[in-house]
Design a protein around this motif. Structure first.
Motif, mmCIF file in Angstrom:
data_model
loop_
_atom_site.group_PDB
_atom_site.id
_atom_site.type_symbol
_atom_site.label_atom_id
_atom_site.label_comp_id
_atom_site.label_asym_id
_atom_site.label_seq_id
_atom_site.Cartn_x
_atom_site.Cartn_y
_atom_site.Cartn_z
ATOM 1 N N ALA A 257 74.523 58.818 3.838
ATOM 2 C CA ALA A 257 75.033 59.117 2.498
ATOM 3 C C ALA A 257 75.638 57.870 1.866
ATOM 4 O O ALA A 257 75.458 57.608 0.666
ATOM 5 C CB ALA A 257 76.073 60.235 2.574
ATOM 6 N N LEU A 258 76.336 57.094 2.671
ATOM 7 C CA LEU A 258 76.950 55.869 2.163
ATOM 8 C C LEU A 258 75.887 54.875 1.709
ATOM 9 O O LEU A 258 75.978 54.296 0.618
ATOM 10 C CB LEU A 258 77.825 55.245 3.254
ATOM 11 C CG LEU A 258 78.704 54.062 2.850
ATOM 12 C CD1 LEU A 258 79.666 54.462 1.745
ATOM 13 C CD2 LEU A 258 79.474 53.546 4.061
ATOM 14 N N ALA A 259 74.854 54.696 2.514
ATOM 15 C CA ALA A 259 73.778 53.776 2.154
ATOM 16 C C ALA A 259 73.057 54.237 0.892
ATOM 17 O O ALA A 259 72.787 53.443 -0.020
ATOM 18 C CB ALA A 259 72.780 53.656 3.312
ATOM 19 N N GLY A 260 72.756 55.539 0.807
ATOM 20 C CA GLY A 260 72.065 56.074 -0.364
ATOM 21 C C GLY A 260 72.864 55.912 -1.641
ATOM 22 O O GLY A 260 72.314 55.542 -2.690
ATOM 23 N N SER A 261 74.166 56.161 -1.564
ATOM 24 C CA SER A 261 74.994 56.077 -2.769
ATOM 25 C C SER A 261 75.179 54.637 -3.218
ATOM 26 O O SER A 261 75.216 54.358 -4.428
ATOM 27 C CB SER A 261 76.359 56.729 -2.516
ATOM 28 O OG SER A 261 77.060 56.026 -1.503
ATOM 29 N N VAL A 262 75.286 53.701 -2.272
ATOM 30 C CA VAL A 262 75.423 52.290 -2.651
ATOM 31 C C VAL A 262 74.134 51.791 -3.312
ATOM 32 O O VAL A 262 74.180 51.066 -4.318
ATOM 33 C CB VAL A 262 75.782 51.429 -1.424
ATOM 34 C CG1 VAL A 262 75.681 49.945 -1.757
ATOM 35 C CG2 VAL A 262 77.192 51.756 -0.936
ATOM 36 N N VAL A 263 72.989 52.176 -2.764
ATOM 37 C CA VAL A 263 71.709 51.812 -3.382
ATOM 38 C C VAL A 263 71.629 52.380 -4.802
ATOM 39 O O VAL A 263 71.230 51.684 -5.748
ATOM 40 C CB VAL A 263 70.526 52.325 -2.534
ATOM 41 C CG1 VAL A 263 69.215 52.191 -3.304
ATOM 42 C CG2 VAL A 263 70.440 51.553 -1.227
ATOM 43 N N ALA A 264 72.034 53.636 -4.956
ATOM 44 C CA ALA A 264 72.012 54.265 -6.282
ATOM 45 C C ALA A 264 72.933 53.533 -7.245
ATOM 46 O O ALA A 264 72.566 53.278 -8.402
ATOM 47 C CB ALA A 264 72.436 55.728 -6.169
ATOM 48 N N ALA A 265 74.133 53.193 -6.775
ATOM 49 C CA ALA A 265 75.094 52.503 -7.632
ATOM 50 C C ALA A 265 74.565 51.145 -8.074
ATOM 51 O O ALA A 265 74.709 50.757 -9.244
ATOM 52 C CB ALA A 265 76.420 52.337 -6.889
ATOM 53 N N LEU A 266 73.949 50.415 -7.147
ATOM 54 C CA LEU A 266 73.385 49.112 -7.497
ATOM 55 C C LEU A 266 72.259 49.258 -8.521
ATOM 56 O O LEU A 266 72.167 48.480 -9.481
ATOM 57 C CB LEU A 266 72.870 48.408 -6.243
ATOM 58 C CG LEU A 266 73.950 47.868 -5.286
ATOM 59 C CD1 LEU A 266 73.309 47.376 -3.996
ATOM 60 C CD2 LEU A 266 74.748 46.755 -5.956
#
Length: 276
Positions: free
Chosen positions: A72-81
């Motif tokens: 979830a952390l990886a997915g959200s950081v990718v989305a934010a970027l």
């Protein structure tokens, strides 16, 4: 013999509740501090889009057999970027979010369809599963939260300036573009952490509703932030306590308490405006 059983039962309940309380308190603090900036920058839809990518990352983590929190952390950081880099103009923001949200949600559904494990794990990604937070997830949550708060403390003043009046901030030499990307990543991390508690579908109840309630009763940034933290903590911890007796999902009670606070603040604001 019965006394020993009672003691064992009490210790078991405490061991079950303590991680929930710690996780909820940490998430309430992070969401309360970030929320007013999210509301000021009109990023509610962006938070929703980020939560969908956190869901996608969590689903991918389930599929490959690693911790859901890391996915979830990886997915959200990718989305934010992606949101920070692709939304170069305010007029583009909603369309970019919509495109990323739809793609992420479809990909997440595919990952869940391929996952052959317990259905409760799938349901938990959408509605939260704070009851399953272990020591590893708890330390990940605390460490990520400390990192978010440290970065926020460092950039808060120029970020708030850019949030209130971006044009003037650019004229004053504030790196508005860089701050927007950094803040999007902070929101992404906080969203990923919130997904563990209330799930991808209800993350707005923590990241937006307390701050929206606070903005109805005060125009002061400091007071709004303090109230948002209080409202978020009451929503999280109150929802947890209320959910224990019926044994129902925590997310339902957290969102109910949060929305009730919002309604009370809205009514109080309306009454004050009529008096004036």
């Amino acid at each position: 013999m019965e006394n020993f059983l009672d003691v064992d039962l009490t210790l078991e309940v405490l061991g079950y509740v303590q991680p929930m309380i710690v996780a909820g308190a940490v998430l309430g603090l992070v969401a309360g501090l970030l929320g007013p900036l999210v509301v000021t920058r009109k990023m509610a839809f962006a938070v929703h889009g980020t939560s969908e990518l956190a869901f996608t990352g969590g689903a991918a983590a389930l599929l490959i057999g690693i911790g859901v929190g890391y996915g979830a952390l990886a997915g959200s950081v990718v989305a934010a970027l992606l949101l920070g880099l692709l939304s170069t103009r305010n007029s583009d923001r909603d369309s970019v979010i919509g495109a990323i949200l739809a793609f992420g949600l479809g990909l997440g559904v595919l990952f869940l369809a391929l996952y052959e494990g317990r259905s409760a794990n799938k349901f938990g990604l959408l509605t939260g599963q704070v009851v399953s937070i272990g020591s590893t997830d708890l330390w990940l949550l605390i460490g990520s939260s400390v990192a978010v708060l440290a970065v926020l403390a460092f950039i808060y003043r120029p970020l708030h300036f850019a949030s209130v009046d971006a044009a003037v901030a650019v004229a004053r030499g504030v790196p508005v573009r860089t701050l927007s990307v950094v803040f999007a990543v902070l929101v992404g991390v906080a969203t990923a952490l919130s997904v563990q508690l209330v799930g991808a579908l209800l993350v707005l109840s923590l990241m937006i509703t307390p701050a929206a309630a606070a903005s109805r009763v005060t125009a002061s940034p400091l007071k709004a932030t303090l109230l948002a933290v209080v409202f978020a903590e009451v929503s999280v911890l109150g929802g947890m306590v209320l959910s224990l007796a019926p044994g129902m999902p925590v997310s339902a009670f957290v969102t109910a308490v949060s929305f009730l606070i919002y309604l009370v603040c809205r009514l109080a604001s309306g009454k004050r405006e009529r008096v004036q």
